[in-house]
Design an enzyme around this catalytic site. Structure first.
Site, PDB file in Angstrom:
ATOM      1  CB  CYS A 188     -53.977 -66.199 -72.645  1.00 27.00           C
ATOM      2  SG  CYS A 188     -54.140 -64.458 -73.091  1.00 27.00           S
TER       3      CYS A 188
ATOM      4  CG  HIS B  66     -58.393 -65.458 -71.948  1.00 22.36           C
ATOM      5  ND1 HIS B  66     -57.157 -65.711 -71.405  1.00 22.36           N
ATOM      6  CD2 HIS B  66     -59.002 -66.677 -72.080  1.00 22.36           C
ATOM      7  CE1 HIS B  66     -57.015 -67.009 -71.197  1.00 22.36           C
ATOM      8  NE2 HIS B  66     -58.123 -67.622 -71.606  1.00 22.36           N
TER       9      HIS B  66
ATOM     10  CG  ASP C  88     -58.718 -70.923 -72.019  1.00 27.74           C
ATOM     11  OD1 ASP C  88     -57.595 -70.690 -72.499  1.00 27.74           O
ATOM     12  OD2 ASP C  88     -59.229 -70.239 -71.105  1.00 27.74           O
TER      13      ASP C  88
END
Length: 642
Positions: free
Chosen positions: A399, A443, A458
């Site tokens: 991520c 994250h 995202d």
């Protein structure tokens, strides 16, 4: 002479305390203390006591000098604990007689009490309580008569009688501020750091440590809405992202802009674990805060001091885009580094065919979907131009890779962007009604400025949407899942037991640790509102107790005759040494041998006692009563050897 069993018990207690206080002890210091405990046995068989004392004093002085040198790093509170541990270990090395253990016992009690400062989980708290009870048991064994054993039934009754007092003190006694603050380390124990680079999130998610729990006063938001903001990274050097200094200065944020009439409010409580950081967790734009936290820049939330103990706080948020903090924020998040030239060229190419930030985001999403990009917990290592290497060579990342690359592309295209670090999702426990968020849910995503607000995006949801919808395990291979899972967790029985302990620890946090001054104030207000009813119930209960005692003691015949009761009352200091089944006259004969100065008095008492008891002589009973009253002080001083 102290028995070997007692010495081993003290050694076990001290070793356990050293293990519990590792946060306050340097590793070298713990090793020296353990070596001193091992040195106890050869030293006991060696030279005279004077030489032993000299040796230990020299060693203790050298250790104290080393502790003074490291005082600045450890802090005063930790230094105090280190000195107490050194004194306890040194005392145990030299101790031989029972009377030498007084100081050691009280130091152990204080050290065990200090252990509660460092730990708040129910499992470790129960372990510390067990050590405390074990110390009390050894204290009792050392100084109680050999003929007396621990009366478990009487001990249980005493605990039941004092339980209401414990509860009353806990619920009603004023919540005082601590007398000292626990010193904290310069770096975080757990959680996101102030620097984010390729690989930092991957290392964090391999930890299964609990980060925080969340309790919602209403329906649970969807998993796609559970983006817990903790850090905002705005400084980029070509490879790593860093929290800007304006966060360190705790700059006041902009005004609250959320509209509670159109945007649904989410009220929730967070129970954060120890992290030694000020950064806390929140959803969207926080509108209302508890007293234990305060707003920070970029609409984040932080603690008023580093979180060195489990912290509970309440928030009210709206799940909207984040407002602009100040006028310099856009300019700050447009800065680029003189690195990654391929990425800069790609950004200009994408921006040429995009007429808005939203269109550019769509083009970046299309790039990630159509090109062979992969999501992996073990991406290849990157060089200095890490963004170029990721976008054009490896095309495999976690991520933080995708968030960093997206933010750089947006900045190079003239769109203010920043990387946000936090947690996404969590495990919902339906029966207990709380959300469990572990470090493995760490994250990274981005926020870009458009339409007057910071919109979230995202990129991981584009590459691996299952990560957001179902959790991290849904997008990892079997080997990567095994990498995250400890060996003992592969057994279902251990998993079940661990989860039950976690639920128990949750109730402990909510009902005991979470009982703060605000909840106590609410309790006082409720008691005040119901004061008349409580007064009536209290008076009724008092009448019932008085009637019960009156019936019990008025109607129940006396267990012993009056002469026996008189003798037991006035010989209370020594009567406990009388063996079961021994007649009182026989016990008095033995007692005279230990107290020859009072032999004539004891003979006279024995004669009157036998005449009053066996001949039912009322005159002897009156004389016995008078003689006992006149000599009550003398009888209270009767001796019985240990």
């Amino acid at each position: 002479m102290l028995s070997r069993q007692v010495i081993l018990s003290f050694c076990f207690i001290l070793v356990a305390i050293i293990g519990l206080l590792q946060q306050a002890l340097p590793l070298w210091y713990s090793a020296i203390l353990l070596l001193l405990l091992l040195y106890r046995w050869p030293l006991q068989q060696s030279s005279p006591k004077v030489n032993k004392l000299k040796r230990i004093n020299i060693v203790a002085a050298l250790i104290l000098l080393l502790l003074l040198i490291s005082l600045k790093q450890s802090g005063i509170f930790h230094f105090m604990l280190q000195i107490l541990l050194l004194s306890a270990v040194s005392r145990l090395v030299l101790i031989r007689q029972r009377h030498d253990s007084h100081q050691l016992l009280w130091v152990l009690y204080f050290l065990l009490a200090c252990c509660f400062i460092f730990y708040q989980s129910i499992v470790i708290s129960l372990f510390i309580l067990a050590l405390l009870l074990f110390t009390l048991y050894n204290h009792y064994q050392l100084y109680a008569s050999k003929q007396h054993r621990v009366q478990l039934l009487q001990l249980g009754k005493a605990l039941l009688l004092t339980l209401p007092i414990w509860l009353a003190l806990f619920l009603l006694f004023p919540r005082l501020q601590p007398l000292w603050r626990i010193p904290t380390a310069e770096s975080a124990i757990t959680g996101l750091a102030d620097t984010l680079d390729p690989g930092s999130i991957e290392k964090l998610v391999q930890s299964d440590t609990l980060a925080f729990r969340a309790i919602f006063n209403g329906p649970l938001p969807s998993r796609q809405q559970l983006y817990w903001r903790a850090k905002v990274y705005e400084d980029f050097d070509g490879r790593s992202w860093t929290v800007n200094q304006r966060f360190e200065r705790n700059q006041a944020r902009g005004p609250v802009t959320g509209n509670s009439e159109t945007d649904p409010l989410i009220r929730y409580q967070i129970i954060a674990e120890v992290s030694n950081q000020r950064s806390l967790f929140s959803l969207g734009e926080p509108l209302q805060f508890a007293n234990t936290v305060r707003p920070a820049a970029a609409y984040l939330v932080e603690a008023r001091r580093p979180v060195s103990q489990r912290l509970s706080y309440q928030l009210t948020s709206v799940l909207t885009a984040i407002p602009e903090d100040n006028a310099t924020e856009q300019r700050l998040n447009l800065r680029t580094a003189s690195a990654n030239p391929k990425t800069a060229a790609l950004a200009r190419q994408l921006a040429a065919s995009a007429d808005s930030a939203t269109a550019l985001i769509e083009q970046i999403s299309t790039l990630f979907r159509q090109q062979p990009y992969y999501y992996s917990l073990n991406p290849p290592r990157l060089g200095n131009n890490s963004i170029d290497a990721f976008l054009f060579d490896t095309r495999t990342g976690f991520c933080s890779h995708y968030a960093s690359a997206t933010a750089v592309l947006l900045r190079e295209a003239g769109i203010p962007a920043r990387v946000v670090g936090g947690y996404q999702g969590g495990v919902w426990h339906e029966e207990q009604q709380y959300l469990e968020v572990r470090q493995r849910e760490a994250h990274a995503w981005i926020e870009y400025f458009a339409d007057g607000r910071w919109q979230y995006f995202d990129p991981t949801a584009v590459i691996a949407p299952e990560r957001v919808i179902a959790g991290l395990d849904a997008v990892l291979s079997a080997d990567e899942q095994n990498q995250l899972q400890a060996n003992w967790r592969r057994f279902s029985a251990f998993n079940y037991l661990g989860q039950q302990l976690l639920h128990l620890d949750y109730y402990w946090s909510v009902w005991v640790l979470g009982f703060d001054d605000s909840q106590q104030y609410n309790l006082w207000q409720q008691l005040k509102a119901a004061s008349k009813i409580l007064a009536m119930l209290g008076a009724l209960l008092l009448i019932v107790i008085i009637l019960w005692y009156w019936q019990r003691y008025q109607r129940q015949p006396a267990k012993y005759a009056v002469p026996v009761q008189l003798m037991q009352r006035h010989l209370a200091g020594v009567i406990s040494y009388k063996p079961a089944g021994q007649h009182l006259s026989q016990f008095i004969t033995v007692l005279k041998g230990h107290n020859p100065a009072q032999a004539s008095l004891l003979d006279e008492l024995d004669g009157l006692y036998q005449r009053a008891l066996f001949a039912d002589n009322q005159q002897a009973l009156a004389q016995l009563t008078l003689l006992l009253k006149r000599n009550s002080k003398t009888l209270a001083k009767l001796n019985w050897p240990d």
